[in-house]
Design a protein around this motif. Structure first.
Motif, mmCIF file in Angstrom:
data_model
loop_
_atom_site.group_PDB
_atom_site.id
_atom_site.type_symbol
_atom_site.label_atom_id
_atom_site.label_comp_id
_atom_site.label_asym_id
_atom_site.label_seq_id
_atom_site.Cartn_x
_atom_site.Cartn_y
_atom_site.Cartn_z
ATOM 1 N N ASN A 26 0.863 -1.182 0.000
ATOM 2 C CA ASN A 26 0.000 0.000 0.000
ATOM 3 C C ASN A 26 0.898 1.230 0.000
ATOM 4 O O ASN A 26 1.641 1.447 0.945
ATOM 5 C CB ASN A 26 -0.880 0.002 1.259
ATOM 6 N N GLN A 27 0.856 1.984 -1.110
ATOM 7 C CA GLN A 27 1.715 3.168 -1.204
ATOM 8 C C GLN A 27 1.007 4.330 -0.499
ATOM 9 O O GLN A 27 -0.105 4.696 -0.860
ATOM 10 C CB GLN A 27 1.951 3.556 -2.677
ATOM 11 N N VAL A 28 1.649 4.873 0.503
ATOM 12 C CA VAL A 28 0.997 5.936 1.277
ATOM 13 C C VAL A 28 1.795 7.233 1.163
ATOM 14 O O VAL A 28 3.006 7.229 1.376
ATOM 15 C CB VAL A 28 0.891 5.533 2.766
ATOM 16 N N SER A 29 1.109 8.311 0.820
ATOM 17 C CA SER A 29 1.820 9.595 0.873
ATOM 18 C C SER A 29 1.092 10.543 1.823
ATOM 19 O O SER A 29 -0.092 10.355 2.140
ATOM 20 C CB SER A 29 1.981 10.213 -0.513
ATOM 21 N N ARG A 30 1.830 11.528 2.273
ATOM 22 C CA ARG A 30 1.269 12.471 3.243
ATOM 23 C C ARG A 30 0.601 13.595 2.466
ATOM 24 O O ARG A 30 1.258 14.317 1.710
ATOM 25 C CB ARG A 30 2.394 13.009 4.119
ATOM 26 N N VAL A 31 -0.740 13.704 2.633
ATOM 27 C CA VAL A 31 -1.486 14.721 1.870
ATOM 28 C C VAL A 31 -2.172 15.653 2.865
ATOM 29 O O VAL A 31 -2.828 15.186 3.807
ATOM 30 C CB VAL A 31 -2.562 14.051 0.972
ATOM 31 N N LYS A 32 -2.022 16.945 2.670
ATOM 32 C CA LYS A 32 -2.686 17.920 3.550
ATOM 33 C C LYS A 32 -4.181 17.957 3.229
ATOM 34 O O LYS A 32 -4.566 17.881 2.051
ATOM 35 C CB LYS A 32 -2.104 19.321 3.303
ATOM 36 N N VAL A 33 -5.033 18.034 4.240
ATOM 37 C CA VAL A 33 -6.493 18.096 3.981
ATOM 38 C C VAL A 33 -7.100 19.265 4.755
ATOM 39 O O VAL A 33 -6.562 19.698 5.781
ATOM 40 C CB VAL A 33 -7.203 16.788 4.407
ATOM 41 N N GLU A 34 -8.236 19.740 4.230
ATOM 42 C CA GLU A 34 -8.969 20.805 4.920
ATOM 43 C C GLU A 34 -9.971 20.187 5.882
ATOM 44 O O GLU A 34 -10.037 20.517 7.057
ATOM 45 C CB GLU A 34 -9.742 21.672 3.886
ATOM 46 N N ASP A 35 -10.714 19.206 5.311
ATOM 47 C CA ASP A 35 -11.829 18.632 6.061
ATOM 48 C C ASP A 35 -11.362 17.405 6.872
ATOM 49 O O ASP A 35 -11.453 16.256 6.420
ATOM 50 C CB ASP A 35 -12.918 18.232 5.050
ATOM 51 N N THR A 36 -10.870 17.662 8.068
ATOM 52 C CA THR A 36 -10.345 16.549 8.878
ATOM 53 C C THR A 36 -11.488 15.623 9.345
ATOM 54 O O THR A 36 -11.283 14.424 9.505
ATOM 55 C CB THR A 36 -9.570 17.083 10.100
ATOM 56 N N ASP A 37 -12.694 16.180 9.540
ATOM 57 C CA ASP A 37 -13.820 15.329 9.964
ATOM 58 C C ASP A 37 -14.103 14.250 8.914
ATOM 59 O O ASP A 37 -14.420 13.103 9.247
ATOM 60 C CB ASP A 37 -15.086 16.178 10.165
ATOM 61 N N ALA A 38 -13.992 14.674 7.639
ATOM 62 C CA ALA A 38 -14.254 13.703 6.557
ATOM 63 C C ALA A 38 -13.210 12.595 6.590
ATOM 64 O O ALA A 38 -13.531 11.417 6.376
ATOM 65 C CB ALA A 38 -14.222 14.414 5.199
ATOM 66 N N GLU A 39 -11.944 12.935 6.906
ATOM 67 C CA GLU A 39 -10.882 11.921 6.972
ATOM 68 C C GLU A 39 -11.136 10.956 8.133
ATOM 69 O O GLU A 39 -10.952 9.755 8.007
ATOM 70 C CB GLU A 39 -9.500 12.578 7.152
ATOM 71 N N ILE A 40 -11.580 11.562 9.255
ATOM 72 C CA ILE A 40 -11.875 10.707 10.422
ATOM 73 C C ILE A 40 -13.003 9.734 10.078
ATOM 74 O O ILE A 40 -12.952 8.543 10.381
ATOM 75 C CB ILE A 40 -12.202 11.579 11.662
ATOM 76 N N ALA A 41 -14.020 10.248 9.367
ATOM 77 C CA ALA A 41 -15.147 9.387 8.975
ATOM 78 C C ALA A 41 -14.671 8.282 8.027
ATOM 79 O O ALA A 41 -15.093 7.125 8.137
ATOM 80 C CB ALA A 41 -16.227 10.236 8.295
ATOM 81 N N ARG A 42 -13.727 8.611 7.110
ATOM 82 C CA ARG A 42 -13.188 7.598 6.186
ATOM 83 C C ARG A 42 -12.465 6.508 6.986
ATOM 84 O O ARG A 42 -12.594 5.313 6.712
ATOM 85 C CB ARG A 42 -12.186 8.230 5.205
#
Ligand code: PEP
Ligand code: MG
Length: 537
Positions: A26-42
């Protein structure tokens, strides 16, 4: 032909095509996000999906490898629910404002490293489980499906490492063996390989170029052979046929008594050289351990093993064996078994020289350290002690004095000691001839036919040139054995055989007739001997 050695995880022999298994990274890169709630939900949704997958795996494992082994998937579900782990993922997302994949991968790495650095071997091995659950959730987040399809034909799997979930998902009918570069014998993958009865090795220098080539995995010897020559292949076909036969025996004779048709029962124990052999003892259904050659502790060490090191090793064996008898032989070093730090002088006739009990009686500090460790370990199971290379009544008296002093010393320190039988090996003609007197001083005799034969026939057991003169069934040796058993019984003690002759099935009937009480043989010989006992009138 390429031959590589590895750690034995499970015995057995496999011959077949090698499949090099590598998991999709699994290739993982560090991506900046605005909507952290959406990431938590993912992250939460991926975790829920992972739990569903693990529940399905638990059901599959329950059927294939039983409840105990399936339990690992419940443990993974619990790990996914761990507050510290989840808090770390959520913190990374919200504080650093980054994607769920990165937060999870970073947390997985940190936790896996933390476990890998722990002292305890069990917790160390859990590091692989952390990586396993992390990869599972990452695969879901990255949209990678888990594929453990190993194809249509049966194969030997060669891999860097295998997670328990990968092992259990592979089609068992197409798995001939596992060979991995990483992995420990404590890992769940190793436990699963054993339960599935699949030959397995770890710590093997695998190579991707092996893919598609013919290989042999010898779980008994701990070797993996790639592209064997024709003679080696033929030799292994024969070994495998014999091994299959042995395994069939194993199925039918496990759990059965060592009893003749007329009701004579004996004990059938196993000989081991180190705690790593315990697995074979269990698999072959030994009733106990009749000879634990304790010298491995001294031979594998750069200096004298401490009391604590010895105590831990003996405790492990007696605990693993539950209440079953474990007869530990005190140090039998010298002759062919040398350790530099003992500083032995060169001898003209080392086999007739400074060895075994002679060393212990002249270096009481070495002997006392071992006895202290043994008596301490006796509180954890059914431990018996046996002294090697005895030739006289006087030696036994001296041993008993030292043993008594050590026990009093431990008692005065408030150390708990179990009931310990103390016996001697009858492996010199002198001891056999004096067995009537010796029997009055000890709890049991164990006949060491390897040395008894060598000294009775005056034939060096290491010298292959003398094979034509060597007769393992020499009447002189058999008469001595008969005398020893008779003298033991007259004094009310038991007598067993722990030399190789004990496993000679052409003599089983003779030994039974002599009234032998116990035979201690290599683990792989237990079931063939049991078969002969049960067929004897
Ligand atoms: C023997 O001599 O028979 C015996 C069991 O001891 P070892 O083979 O370790 O010398
Ligand atoms: Mg011996």
């Amino acid at each position: 032909m390429d031959k590589k050695a590895g750690k034995k995880i499970f015995n057995g022999i496999a011959i077949g095509k090698i499949k090099f298994y590598s998991k999709k990274e699994n290739q993982v890169s560090r991506v900046k996000v605005e909507d952290t709630d959406a990431e938590i939900a993912r992250y939460e949704a991926a975790k829920d999906e992972a739990v569903k997958q693990l529940e399905r795996l638990y059901e599959k494992a329950l059927v294939e490898v039983g409840e105990t082994n399936a339990e690992i998937f419940n443990v993974h579900i619990m790990m996914l629910d761990d507050d510290d782990f989840n808090e770390s993922v959520l913190n990374i997302i919200s504080v650093q404002k980054v994607n769920a994949e990165y937060a999870l991968a970073a947390t997985g790495d940190n936790f896996a490293e933390m476990f890998a650095n722990m002292e305890d071997e069990y917790f160390k091995a859990r590091s692989a489980d952390i990586r396993d659950i992390t990869e599972r959730v990452l695969s879901i987040l990255c949209g990678n499906s888990e594929s453990t399809d190993i194809g249509e034909e049966p194969v030997i799997i060669a891999a860097e490492d295998l997670a328990p979930s990968e092992t259990v998902q592979m089609d068992k009918n197409k798995l001939l063996a596992f060979v991995t570069r990483l992995g420990s014998s404590n890992s769940h993958t190793a436990i699963l390989a054993r339960t599935m009865g699949i030959p397995a090795l770890a710590g093997v220098g695998i190579d991707p170029s092996w893919d598609g080539k013919i290989g042999i995995v010898d779980g008994y010897e701990g070797i993996c052979i790639v592209e064997p020559t024709m003679p080696v292949l033929e030799e292994y076909f024969k070994k495998k046929a014999a091994d299959d036969e042995q395994k069939k025996l194993l199925q039918t004779l496990k759990g059965k008594e060592n009893i003749t048709k007329s009701g004579q029962k004996i004990h059938l124990y196993a000989n081991i050289g180190n705690p790593g052999d315990l697995m074979a003892v269990m698999e072959n259904d030994a009733g106990g351990i009749g000879l634990f050659r304790s010298e491995f502790l001294y031979l594998e060490s750069e200096t004298y093993p401490t009391e604590e090191e010895q105590f831990q090793a003996y405790k492990k064996v007696v605990e693993t064996m539950g209440g079953k008898k474990v007869i530990i032989r005190t140090l039998d070093i010298g002759a062919d078994k040398q350790a530099d730090y003992f500083g032995f002088e060169k001898e003209e006739n080392p086999v007739l020289g400074y060895r075994a009990i002679r060393i212990c009686l002249t270096r009481p500090e070495v002997f006392r350290t071992q006895l202290r460790a043994l008596f301490r370990a006796s509180a954890y199971g059914n431990l018996a002690i046996m002294y090697p290379m005895i030739i006289s009544v006087d030696e036994v008296r001296r041993i008993k004095e030292i043993s008594k002093e050590v026990r009093s010393e431990l008692a005065a320190e408030g150390v708990q000691i179990g009931e310990v039988e103390e016996g001697i090996m009858i492996e010199t003609p002198a001891a056999a001839v004096m067995s009537d007197e010796l029997a009055k001083l000890v709890d049991f005799f164990s006949i060491g036919t390897n040395d008894l034969t060598q000294y009775t026939l005056a034939i060096d057991r290491q010298n292959a040139k003398l094979d034509e003169f060597y007769d393992a069934h020499h009447p002189a040796v058999l008469r001595l054995i008969e005398t020893v058993i008779k003298n033991a019984h007259e004094a009310g003690i038991w007598a067993g055989i722990c030399g190789e002759l004990g496993a000679d099935t052409t003599l089983t009937k003779t030994f039974l007739k002599m009234g032998i009480d116990e035979l201690s043989v290599s683990p792989g010989c237990i079931l063939p001997v049991r078969k002969v006992i049960r067929e004897t009138e």
